[in-house]
Each structure stands twice: as structure tokens, then as C-alpha cells.
Design a protein around this motif. Sequence first.
Motif, PDB file in Angstrom:
ATOM      1  N   ASN A   1       1.189  -1.542  -0.258  1.00  7.52           N
ATOM      2  CA  ASN A   1      -0.178   0.085  -0.159  1.00  7.52           C
ATOM      3  C   ASN A   1       0.828   1.003   0.077  1.00  7.52           C
ATOM      4  N   LYS A   2       0.038   2.831  -0.069  1.00  2.00           N
ATOM      5  CA  LYS A   2       1.141   3.793  -0.349  1.00  2.00           C
ATOM      6  C   LYS A   2       1.681   3.753   1.014  1.00  2.00           C
ATOM      7  N   LYS A   3       1.348   3.341   2.218  1.00  2.00           N
ATOM      8  CA  LYS A   3       1.759   3.873   3.722  1.00  2.00           C
ATOM      9  C   LYS A   3       3.259   3.085   3.526  1.00  2.00           C
ATOM     10  N   ASN A   4       3.343   2.019   3.356  1.00  2.00           N
ATOM     11  CA  ASN A   4       3.662   0.886   3.243  1.00  2.00           C
ATOM     12  C   ASN A   4       5.136   0.958   1.819  1.00  2.00           C
TER      13      ASN A   4
ATOM     14  N   MET B   1       6.105   3.802   1.184  1.00  2.00           N
ATOM     15  CA  MET B   1       6.761   5.208   1.248  1.00  2.00           C
ATOM     16  C   MET B   1       7.805   4.834   2.575  1.00  2.00           C
ATOM     17  N   ASN B   2       7.289   4.061   3.398  1.00  2.00           N
ATOM     18  CA  ASN B   2       8.509   3.727   4.486  1.00  2.00           C
ATOM     19  C   ASN B   2       9.374   2.906   3.823  1.00  2.00           C
TER      20      ASN B   2
ATOM     21  N   GLN C   1      11.529   9.089  -1.259  1.00  2.00           N
ATOM     22  CA  GLN C   1      10.182   9.920  -1.488  1.00  2.00           C
ATOM     23  C   GLN C   1       9.581  10.426  -2.002  1.00  2.00           C
TER      24      GLN C   1
ATOM     25  N   GLU D   1       6.757   9.516  -5.111  1.00  2.00           N
ATOM     26  CA  GLU D   1       5.066  10.938  -4.878  1.00  2.00           C
ATOM     27  C   GLU D   1       4.683  11.220  -6.472  1.00  2.00           C
TER      28      GLU D   1
END
Length: 70
Positions: free
Chosen positions: A28-31, A33-34, A40, A44
Amino acid sequence: MVQKEILTFAPYSIFFIGDIYNHFKPLNKKNLMNMYANHQPHLESYLRENSINLLKENDVNKLMEFLKTL
């Protein structure tokens, strides 16, 4: 027992992303980006420019090709 609901089941795919230490997380986007915190801004801008659905295999393949270039 009396049936009170009609249940509908549908297959779907979930993709995972992993690191070199075999730590896997759902894609997912959160994971994402992490995992790619150092890249990043590039990531993005790529996601903003390209309509990527993380549940579709073709879109995930396109994303992985981009990640190879980072």
C-alpha cells in the motif's frame, strides 16, 4: 440453524513488498513510502503522474519497473 444472510465470496489478489531481510508487508502507499523513504519525492511524483492501482497486477508490474530505476 436458519439461514439469515446470503454470503457472497469473491477472489482477489493482495500483493506484498519485502526488503532484503525478508520482512514483508502488504503493498500500500504507506508501506511503499516507508520502504523507499530515501526516494520519497521521486516516488510521490511518479504516483501522482501515473494512475497506479496497487490491486492490479499490471499496475504493480509498472511500479516495480520504476522502482528498479531508483
